[in-house]
Design a protein around this motif. Sequence first.
Motif, PDB file in Angstrom:
ATOM      1  N   LEU A  11       0.841  -1.286   0.049  1.00 12.18           N
ATOM      2  CA  LEU A  11      -0.083  -0.019   0.061  1.00 12.18           C
ATOM      3  C   LEU A  11       0.685   1.379   0.021  1.00 12.18           C
ATOM      4  CD1 LEU A  11      -3.042   1.074   0.020  1.00 12.18           C
ATOM      5  CD2 LEU A  11      -2.706   0.858   2.521  1.00 12.18           C
ATOM      6  N   ILE A  12       1.919   1.221   0.731  1.00 15.45           N
ATOM      7  CA  ILE A  12       2.938   2.427   0.858  1.00 15.45           C
ATOM      8  C   ILE A  12       3.512   2.679  -0.191  1.00 15.45           C
ATOM      9  CG2 ILE A  12       4.977   3.379   1.700  1.00 15.45           C
ATOM     10  CD1 ILE A  12       4.061   1.984   4.370  1.00 15.45           C
ATOM     11  N   LEU A  13       3.915   1.518  -1.000  1.00 20.42           N
ATOM     12  CA  LEU A  13       4.815   1.922  -2.481  1.00 20.42           C
ATOM     13  C   LEU A  13       3.875   2.465  -3.451  1.00 20.42           C
ATOM     14  CD1 LEU A  13       7.241  -0.847  -1.991  1.00 20.42           C
ATOM     15  CD2 LEU A  13       7.775   1.404  -1.659  1.00 20.42           C
ATOM     16  N   THR A  14       2.617   1.565  -3.412  1.00 21.42           N
ATOM     17  CA  THR A  14       1.576   2.028  -4.432  1.00 21.42           C
ATOM     18  C   THR A  14       1.084   3.548  -4.361  1.00 21.42           C
ATOM     19  OG1 THR A  14       1.069  -0.437  -4.556  1.00 21.42           O
ATOM     20  CG2 THR A  14      -0.586   1.277  -5.615  1.00 21.42           C
ATOM     21  N   LEU A  15       0.889   3.783  -3.227  1.00 21.65           N
ATOM     22  CA  LEU A  15       0.385   5.262  -3.136  1.00 21.65           C
ATOM     23  C   LEU A  15       1.310   6.192  -3.154  1.00 21.65           C
ATOM     24  CD1 LEU A  15      -1.847   4.627   0.018  1.00 21.65           C
ATOM     25  CD2 LEU A  15      -2.783   5.166  -2.263  1.00 21.65           C
ATOM     26  N   HIS A  16       2.822   6.019  -3.130  1.00 21.26           N
ATOM     27  CA  HIS A  16       3.691   6.747  -3.507  1.00 21.26           C
ATOM     28  C   HIS A  16       4.405   6.740  -4.898  1.00 21.26           C
ATOM     29  CE1 HIS A  16       4.219   8.966   0.371  1.00 21.26           C
ATOM     30  NE2 HIS A  16       4.199   7.426   0.858  1.00 21.26           N
ATOM     31  N   LEU A  56       5.243   3.984  -6.634  1.00 22.61           N
ATOM     32  CA  LEU A  56       6.593   3.226  -6.780  1.00 22.61           C
ATOM     33  C   LEU A  56       5.946   1.838  -7.007  1.00 22.61           C
ATOM     34  CD1 LEU A  56       8.645   4.543  -4.059  1.00 22.61           C
ATOM     35  CD2 LEU A  56       9.099   4.868  -6.621  1.00 22.61           C
ATOM     36  N   ILE A  57       4.946   1.440  -7.850  1.00 19.95           N
ATOM     37  CA  ILE A  57       4.444   0.178  -8.370  1.00 19.95           C
ATOM     38  C   ILE A  57       5.490  -0.763  -8.723  1.00 19.95           C
ATOM     39  CG2 ILE A  57       3.591   0.839 -10.276  1.00 19.95           C
ATOM     40  CD1 ILE A  57       1.733  -1.465  -7.626  1.00 19.95           C
ATOM     41  N   GLY A  58       6.372  -0.333  -9.329  1.00 25.14           N
ATOM     42  CA  GLY A  58       7.604  -1.121 -10.024  1.00 25.14           C
ATOM     43  C   GLY A  58       8.360  -1.785  -9.021  1.00 25.14           C
ATOM     44  N   LEU A  59       8.417  -1.433  -7.765  1.00 28.09           N
ATOM     45  CA  LEU A  59       9.220  -1.997  -6.741  1.00 28.09           C
ATOM     46  C   LEU A  59       8.269  -2.907  -5.888  1.00 28.09           C
ATOM     47  CD1 LEU A  59      11.301   0.967  -5.143  1.00 28.09           C
ATOM     48  CD2 LEU A  59      11.982  -0.920  -7.314  1.00 28.09           C
ATOM     49  N   VAL A  60       6.953  -3.126  -5.895  1.00 28.61           N
ATOM     50  CA  VAL A  60       6.409  -3.662  -4.863  1.00 28.61           C
ATOM     51  C   VAL A  60       6.772  -5.263  -4.961  1.00 28.61           C
ATOM     52  CG1 VAL A  60       3.823  -4.423  -4.450  1.00 28.61           C
ATOM     53  CG2 VAL A  60       4.255  -2.068  -5.228  1.00 28.61           C
ATOM     54  N   ASP A  61       6.693  -5.970  -5.925  1.00 27.15           N
ATOM     55  CA  ASP A  61       7.040  -7.254  -5.769  1.00 27.15           C
ATOM     56  C   ASP A  61       8.163  -7.868  -4.919  1.00 27.15           C
ATOM     57  OD1 ASP A  61       4.568  -8.043  -6.991  1.00 27.15           O
ATOM     58  OD2 ASP A  61       5.291  -8.145  -8.970  1.00 27.15           O
ATOM     59  N   THR A  62       9.182  -7.004  -5.443  1.00 26.90           N
ATOM     60  CA  THR A  62      10.756  -7.212  -4.851  1.00 26.90           C
ATOM     61  C   THR A  62      10.755  -6.739  -3.565  1.00 26.90           C
ATOM     62  OG1 THR A  62      11.717  -7.123  -7.201  1.00 26.90           O
ATOM     63  CG2 THR A  62      13.045  -6.626  -5.123  1.00 26.90           C
ATOM     64  N   VAL A  85      18.099  -5.135  10.332  1.00 33.60           N
ATOM     65  CA  VAL A  85      18.490  -5.857   9.225  1.00 33.60           C
ATOM     66  C   VAL A  85      17.804  -5.083   8.374  1.00 33.60           C
ATOM     67  CG1 VAL A  85      19.057  -7.718   8.023  1.00 33.60           C
ATOM     68  CG2 VAL A  85      19.079  -7.970  10.581  1.00 33.60           C
ATOM     69  N   TRP A  86      18.593  -4.370   7.140  1.00 32.96           N
ATOM     70  CA  TRP A  86      18.113  -3.554   6.322  1.00 32.96           C
ATOM     71  C   TRP A  86      18.539  -3.884   4.788  1.00 32.96           C
ATOM     72  CZ3 TRP A  86      21.825  -0.787   3.681  1.00 32.96           C
ATOM     73  CH2 TRP A  86      22.983  -0.941   4.478  1.00 32.96           C
ATOM     74  N   CYS A  87      17.633  -3.312   3.834  1.00 31.37           N
ATOM     75  CA  CYS A  87      18.329  -3.380   2.473  1.00 31.37           C
ATOM     76  C   CYS A  87      17.822  -2.051   1.732  1.00 31.37           C
ATOM     77  CB  CYS A  87      17.877  -4.692   1.889  1.00 31.37           C
ATOM     78  SG  CYS A  87      15.961  -4.776   1.626  1.00 31.37           S
ATOM     79  N   GLU A  88      18.424  -2.211   0.691  1.00 29.57           N
ATOM     80  CA  GLU A  88      17.951  -0.767  -0.443  1.00 29.57           C
ATOM     81  C   GLU A  88      17.773  -1.231  -1.539  1.00 29.57           C
ATOM     82  OE1 GLU A  88      21.355   1.788  -0.097  1.00 29.57           O
ATOM     83  OE2 GLU A  88      20.953   2.592   1.796  1.00 29.57           O
ATOM     84  N   LEU A  89      16.708  -0.667  -2.448  1.00 25.24           N
ATOM     85  CA  LEU A  89      16.081  -0.700  -3.621  1.00 25.24           C
ATOM     86  C   LEU A  89      16.004   0.734  -3.990  1.00 25.24           C
ATOM     87  CD1 LEU A  89      13.083  -3.142  -3.477  1.00 25.24           C
ATOM     88  CD2 LEU A  89      15.343  -3.770  -3.965  1.00 25.24           C
ATOM     89  N   LEU A  90      16.913   0.466  -5.417  1.00 26.66           N
ATOM     90  CA  LEU A  90      16.866   2.003  -6.223  1.00 26.66           C
ATOM     91  C   LEU A  90      15.448   2.134  -7.046  1.00 26.66           C
ATOM     92  CD1 LEU A  90      20.228   1.850  -8.043  1.00 26.66           C
ATOM     93  CD2 LEU A  90      19.694   3.217  -5.788  1.00 26.66           C
ATOM     94  N   ALA A  91      14.871   3.249  -6.786  1.00 28.36           N
ATOM     95  CA  ALA A  91      13.531   3.487  -7.211  1.00 28.36           C
ATOM     96  C   ALA A  91      13.827   4.208  -8.822  1.00 28.36           C
ATOM     97  CB  ALA A  91      12.763   4.469  -6.446  1.00 28.36           C
ATOM     98  N   ALA A  92      13.177   3.293  -9.790  1.00 25.24           N
ATOM     99  CA  ALA A  92      13.727   4.094 -11.070  1.00 25.24           C
ATOM    100  C   ALA A  92      12.824   5.215 -11.369  1.00 25.24           C
ATOM    101  CB  ALA A  92      12.959   2.785 -12.000  1.00 25.24           C
TER     102      ALA A  92
END
Length: 134
Positions: free
Chosen positions: A27-32, A34-40, A127-134
């Motif tokens: 929900l957070i990513l979709t509303l912002h 960033l739907i392309g990042l949702v699955d990963t 414990v964290w990770c980072e994803l680049l938003a296209a």
Amino acid sequence: MPETWDYTLYIPNDPRAVTVCRRTLRLILTLHGLIGLVDTAELLAAELVSNAVRHTKGPAALRVRRTPEGVVWIGAWDTDPAPPDPPLPLEEVGESEDGRGLGLVSACAQVWGWQPSARFGDRGKYVWCELLAA
């Protein structure tokens, strides 16, 4: 400059919290936008949160934020201050459910790590990770 934001979802030590976190993150990513990042992102958050719930006895938290550089940072906090075990290469894990979590995180995220952190008055770690938003 990209929009920045920061969300934290505090969760009980309950395996059902993994599903709550996945759906909240979607929900957070979709509303912002960033739907392309949702699955990963959902996969990574589920692995991080399930490790936090499975390997500790206290509360946990999912934190998701977007940095000014456009990076989406996903972290799971738990009450164990010890570092996580190093990830196993996915080819060594095979079909086993155990030991694949951080291997998946390492394979799918741009970068991952851990850091000591306190929440709820308890010592613990993110414990964290980072994803680049296209």
